[in-house]
Design an enzyme around this catalytic site. Structure first.
Site, PDB file in Angstrom:
ATOM      1  N   TYR A  33       0.713  -1.093   0.069  1.00  0.00           N
ATOM      2  CA  TYR A  33       0.015  -0.278   0.132  1.00  0.00           C
ATOM      3  C   TYR A  33       0.833   1.233   0.017  1.00  0.00           C
ATOM      4  CZ  TYR A  33       1.052   0.970   5.100  1.00  0.00           C
ATOM      5  OH  TYR A  33       1.520   0.987   6.170  1.00  0.00           O
ATOM      6  N   ARG A  52       7.771   3.958  -4.599  1.00  0.00           N
ATOM      7  CA  ARG A  52       8.019   3.090  -3.648  1.00  0.00           C
ATOM      8  C   ARG A  52       6.855   1.897  -3.817  1.00  0.00           C
ATOM      9  NH1 ARG A  52       7.811   5.129   2.237  1.00  0.00           N
ATOM     10  NH2 ARG A  52       5.394   5.509   1.883  1.00  0.00           N
ATOM     11  N   ARG A 100      -7.890 -20.067  -2.086  1.00  0.00           N
ATOM     12  CA  ARG A 100      -6.893 -19.906  -1.176  1.00  0.00           C
ATOM     13  C   ARG A 100      -5.732 -21.180  -1.191  1.00  0.00           C
ATOM     14  NH1 ARG A 100      -5.073 -21.609   3.995  1.00  0.00           N
ATOM     15  NH2 ARG A 100      -4.238 -19.865   5.141  1.00  0.00           N
ATOM     16  N   HIS A 102      -1.074 -20.989  -0.937  1.00  0.00           N
ATOM     17  CA  HIS A 102       0.131 -20.220  -0.430  1.00  0.00           C
ATOM     18  C   HIS A 102       0.621 -19.794  -1.593  1.00  0.00           C
ATOM     19  CE1 HIS A 102      -1.048 -21.300   3.669  1.00  0.00           C
ATOM     20  NE2 HIS A 102      -0.247 -20.851   4.092  1.00  0.00           N
ATOM     21  N   LYS A 147       6.440  -2.002   1.815  1.00  0.00           N
ATOM     22  CA  LYS A 147       5.253  -1.483   2.455  1.00  0.00           C
ATOM     23  C   LYS A 147       4.065  -2.502   2.385  1.00  0.00           C
ATOM     24  CE  LYS A 147       3.133   3.140   3.120  1.00  0.00           C
ATOM     25  NZ  LYS A 147       3.173   3.094   4.734  1.00  0.00           N
ATOM     26  N   GLU A 180      12.346   2.373  14.055  1.00  0.00           N
ATOM     27  CA  GLU A 180      11.431   3.356  13.673  1.00  0.00           C
ATOM     28  C   GLU A 180      10.073   3.279  14.589  1.00  0.00           C
ATOM     29  OE1 GLU A 180       9.894   2.384   9.594  1.00  0.00           O
ATOM     30  OE2 GLU A 180      10.170   0.549  10.042  1.00  0.00           O
ATOM     31  N   LEU A 205      11.104   1.056   7.131  1.00  0.00           N
ATOM     32  CA  LEU A 205      10.520   1.562   5.621  1.00  0.00           C
ATOM     33  C   LEU A 205      11.169   2.857   5.529  1.00  0.00           C
ATOM     34  CD1 LEU A 205       8.085   1.169   3.852  1.00  0.00           C
ATOM     35  CD2 LEU A 205       7.037   3.033   5.029  1.00  0.00           C
TER      36      LEU A 205
END
Ligand code: PDD
Length: 288
Positions: A33, A52, A100, A102, A147, A180, A205
């Site tokens: 995101y 990014r 579903r 993996h 991210k 962070e 990040l």
């Protein structure tokens, strides 16, 4: 008309916006995101955020859901439809919808969801008094540079900080190094006047606000060091602050209940805030 969200090609009422239950973001947190600040209707540091996004997608081998230029148009369209002038635009890309399993699906198309949120700048009280942070163990994975929407450790740390009456959690590795915040980058100003933040590597990040400030700081002639600092060093710092797209720069005046410096926002933090805000103003002027 109420607020709209963008979901895979459609603008839909925010309250009714939905994704498939087998979206891999929902089932596996298999997605990434971005949060871009919007000031006076202008997307701040948009290209850096899109860069990014591209990095996060490439690292996870997720395809862009639409081309970069198309995404920029969609962001503007949603902002216009929602009349967003000040706040944030959030977009997330997941690996898409598939039964579903993996391993990566063969045929799934990456999914794109975008929302906007009105948000006021940090309050005058936050800027004048600073905020408290609470140190929490950094229990995240080894690729914090991506991210990812998988934010469980960040959520738990933030909640623990809030329960400790703090605004943010500062995440600390077993060796005592502060990486962070749960959703912000962490900075200290040493007694020698060095502005210090963790180096950009897989442990943090690479914040867009952090990077913008690093560039502005250098050109303002303030001494800057990208290196790790420990909690002990943070306690001994003369100033501290945090940065993010939604908070910009907020002074930190208490760490685990102890005053940082004299317990008031320091002059270097205030100067950096001014420099950063001027940088934002320049972007707004350039866009209009
Ligand atoms: N958070 N570190 C972490 C773990 C973050 O989640 C963020 C951003 C930052 C600051 O990055 P930037 O300056 O690019 O916003 C640092 C966003 C705002 C969020 O999760 O809402």
């Amino acid at each position: 008309m109420g607020r709209l969200a963008y979901v895979n090609g459609r603008y839909v009422p925010h309250g009714h916006a939905m994704v498939h239950i087998e979206d891999r973001g929902y089932q596996f947190a298999d997605g990434v995101y971005e949060v871009v600040p919007v000031v006076d209707g202008v997307l701040i540091d948009e290209e850096q955020h899109l860069d990014r996004l591209g990095y996060s997608l490439a690292e996870l081998r997720i395809d862009w859901p639409v081309r970069r230029a198309a995404l920029k148009l969609i962001l503007r369209e949603l902002m216009a439809r929602n009349g967003l002038r000040r706040g944030i635009i959030y977009f997330q890309v997941t690996r898409g919808v598939a039964p579903r399993d993996h391993k990566f699906p063969c045929a799934a198309k990456s999914a794109l969801v975008i929302t906007t949120k009105r948000l006021s700048p940090p309050s005058a009280a936050m800027i004048q008094d600073g905020v408290a942070v609470s140190t929490q163990p950094d229990i995240r994975w080894a690729r914090r540079d991506i991210k990812s929407i998988s934010l469980l450790p960040n959520i738990l740390a933030k909640q623990a900080a809030v329960e400790a009456k703090a605004f943010e959690a500062w995440l600390v590795k077993a060796d005592g190094i502060v990486t962070e915040g749960s959703s912000t980058n962490a900075w200290i100003v040493t007694k020698a006047g060095e502005v210090v933040t963790h180096a950009r590597n897989h442990d943090i990040l690479g914040g867009v606000t952090r990077q913008a400030l690093l560039e502005l700081v250098t050109s303002a002639g303030i001494k800057l060091v990208e290196r790790s600092f420990t909690v002990t060093e943070a306690f001994a710092a003369s100033e501290a602050f945090l940065t993010s797209s939604s908070a910009f720069i907020v002074p930190v005046t208490r760490i685990d209940g102890k005053a940082v410096g004299n317990g008031k926002p320091g002059p270097i933090t205030q100067k950096l805030r001014e420099i950063y805000v001027e940088g934002v103003d320049r972007q707004i002027r350039a866009a209009s």
